[in-house]
Scaffold this motif. Structure first.
Motif, PDB file in Angstrom:
ATOM      1  N   ARG A 203       0.854  -1.201   0.000  1.00 23.76           N
ATOM      2  CA  ARG A 203       0.000   0.000   0.000  1.00 23.76           C
ATOM      3  C   ARG A 203       0.884   1.243   0.000  1.00 23.76           C
ATOM      4  NH1 ARG A 203      -4.674  -1.205   4.523  1.00 23.76           N
ATOM      5  NH2 ARG A 203      -5.947  -0.010   3.076  1.00 23.76           N
ATOM      6  N   VAL A 208      -3.751   3.343  -0.356  1.00 21.26           N
ATOM      7  CA  VAL A 208      -4.175   2.726  -1.613  1.00 21.26           C
ATOM      8  C   VAL A 208      -3.345   1.465  -1.868  1.00 21.26           C
ATOM      9  CG1 VAL A 208      -4.319   3.051  -4.125  1.00 21.26           C
ATOM     10  CG2 VAL A 208      -4.915   4.932  -2.574  1.00 21.26           C
ATOM     11  N   SER A 236      -7.604  -0.010  -5.050  1.00 21.89           N
ATOM     12  CA  SER A 236      -8.674   0.340  -4.106  1.00 21.89           C
ATOM     13  C   SER A 236      -8.070   0.887  -2.814  1.00 21.89           C
ATOM     14  CB  SER A 236      -9.517  -0.891  -3.781  1.00 21.89           C
ATOM     15  OG  SER A 236      -8.837  -1.691  -2.831  1.00 21.89           O
ATOM     16  N   ASP A 237      -8.948   1.285  -1.895  1.00 19.23           N
ATOM     17  CA  ASP A 237      -8.460   1.762  -0.594  1.00 19.23           C
ATOM     18  C   ASP A 237      -8.280   0.606   0.398  1.00 19.23           C
ATOM     19  OD1 ASP A 237     -11.045   1.010  -0.129  1.00 19.23           O
ATOM     20  OD2 ASP A 237     -11.704   2.925   0.722  1.00 19.23           O
TER      21      ASP A 237
END
Lengths: 292, 161
Positions: A203, A208, A236-237
């Motif tokens: 991430r 993210v 995506s988050d």
């Protein structure tokens, strides 16, 4: 029961081992023996000869470089589990190996043996698939490096010739800030998994998901990459919606029923394992990214 | 037939075995060391656990010929020559860590390895170590109790089993 009779060879060099395999009909390679010996005792297999490669010490060892990690095929599972440097670089190995059999079998069982046995529920083939590993083999035509996707050809069917020997597994390590998890459900500790889920994620500082790999073991005839799940997570988050999408798309995997339960049951177990692994891996990635 | 020489509990032994003879059968039938028990013969029950070159192994999942030249430790080597029990054996006896005794040799050898590596294990570590040893009598609790008792005792005396 007792094993059927067979001829026994214990070559001192890899070349000799390949030569014996080349001239011997219906020979099996004996590595750690933690699956093959059980199958011999149960008379599931009837090889005419065993080629014991336990004297090929050059096939044992762990080499860690920034771009590449190499584990020799005859490296014992217990040694991989306890290796401090490997744990530092790729902690998922210890998580996965704690689920492999028991300490007595890990003391003898090898990574190469586990890959060649290729049980769909076993942890190390699932891990090799997760890491896009290359499987190195040696045979009469020389050395080959087989992408794991081609090595896994079907149920317990490794893509190697009868006169080839797996010599090592190689893969690229992930960034120091990656998150990992390996969860599985088995009826008893050390049994083959009904379903397993292995996850690696990276991430950025905003949370993210920049990179994601998911492999699911146990539910089908071979371990499988969960591409739809990886797509749902990447970019995506890493929040509940992305996880829900990854779990939903598990329905597209190849799932077989067995005495543990039908395909619906295994799908349900796989989703639970994947939810646990995703949650743990995403949290670890966040933590390590903040620390880095 | 293969001639096999090995050191068992500090004593040299030799015998002949077919290639297909497991280490467990070689110990029990050829060398008459019947302390090592055989349960399932496919690596699940743990009764046949012995130490080979210092590490625990299923003797049913090894060939005798593979143990040629090895240092093997079995349950027969635990007690002193005068019959004094090994501290772990004594703890098993004191805590009722065995009833029928079939699993005991494998339990003891596995736990001897654990206590050499980890002289003061937690209960979780003990339970993890014996997760590959099946006992149908004790429910494991008294085995865990015995192990923790001997680990505690070893700590207070400053010696390791």
């Amino acid at each position: 029961m007792k094993p059927p009779p067979f001829a026994y060879f214990r070559p001192g060099t890899l070349d000799e081992a390949i030569a014996i395999l080349g001239r011997t009909e219906n020979a099996k390679v004996l590595a750690g023996g933690q699956s093959l010996m059980a199958m011999l005792n149960l008379r599931y297999v009837f090889p005419d000869a065993l080629v014991d490669i336990n004297d090929l010490f050059e096939l044992s060892g762990i080499e860690i470089a920034p771009e590449r990690i190499r584990i020799g095929a005859m490296t014992r599972q217990r040694r991989i589990e306890l290796d401090a440097e490997l744990y530092e670089a790729m902690p998922i190995f210890r998580d996965a190996l704690k689920l492999v059999g028991h300490r007595q079998t890990r003391n003898r069982g090898t990574i190469g043996g586990s890959l060649c046995h290729l049980d769909p529920a076993s942890e190390l083939p699932t891990l090799a698939l997760l890491l896009d590993a290359g499987i190195e083999t040696a045979g009469p035509a020389g050395v080959r490096r087989i992408p794991v996707g081609e090595f896994i050809t079907g149920y317990m069917m490794p893509g190697i010739g009868p006169d080839e020997i797996v010599t090592a597994i190689e893969f690229a390590p992930w960034s120091v800030a990656h998150g990992h998890a390996f969860h599985e459900f088995a009826r008893r500790h050390g049994d083959f998994a009904v379903a397993s889920a292995a996850v690696m994620v990276e991430r950025d500082r905003q949370g993210v998901v920049t990179r994601c790999a998911i492999a699911i073991g146990g539910i089908g005839s071979v371990p499988q990459r969960h591409g739809a799940g990886e797509t749902a997570l990447t970019g995506s988050d890493g929040g509940p919606d992305a996880i829900a999408a990854a779990l939903e798309s598990c329905a597209g995997l190849d799932i077989l029923g067995d005495f543990h339960g039908g395909p619906d049951y295994r799908l349900s177990v796989a989703r639970t394992m994947l939810r646990r692994s995703l949650t743990a891996a995403l949290a670890r990635a966040s933590e390590r990214t903040q620390q880095a | 037939m293969y001639e096999i020489e090995l050191l068992i509990n500090g004593r040299p032994f030799r015998g002949a075995a077919e290639a297909r003879t497991t280490l467990a059968d070689f110990l029990r039938h050829t060398l008459r060391l019947t302390g090592t028990h055989l349960g399932c013969e496919h690596g699940v029950c743990g009764a046949c656990t012995v130490l080979v070159d210092g590490v625990s192994a299923r003797s049913c999942l090894m060939l005798a010929v593979q143990a040629d030249g090895a240092i093997v430790e079995t349950v027969e080597g635990l007690a002193e020559h005068d019959g004094t029990l090994h501290p772990l054996q004594q703890a098993f006896r004191d805590a009722h860590g065995l009833q029928c005794g079939f699993c005991t040799p494998g339990m003891l050898m596995t736990l001897v390895e654990l206590l050499r590596e980890t002289p003061h294990p937690s209960e979780d570590e003990v339970r993890d170590a014996i997760s590959g040893n099946i006992c149908r009598c004790t429910g494991y609790q008294s085995i865990v109790d015995a192990t923790l008792a001997v680990a505690g005792a070893a700590g207070t005396e400053g010696s390791e089993p």
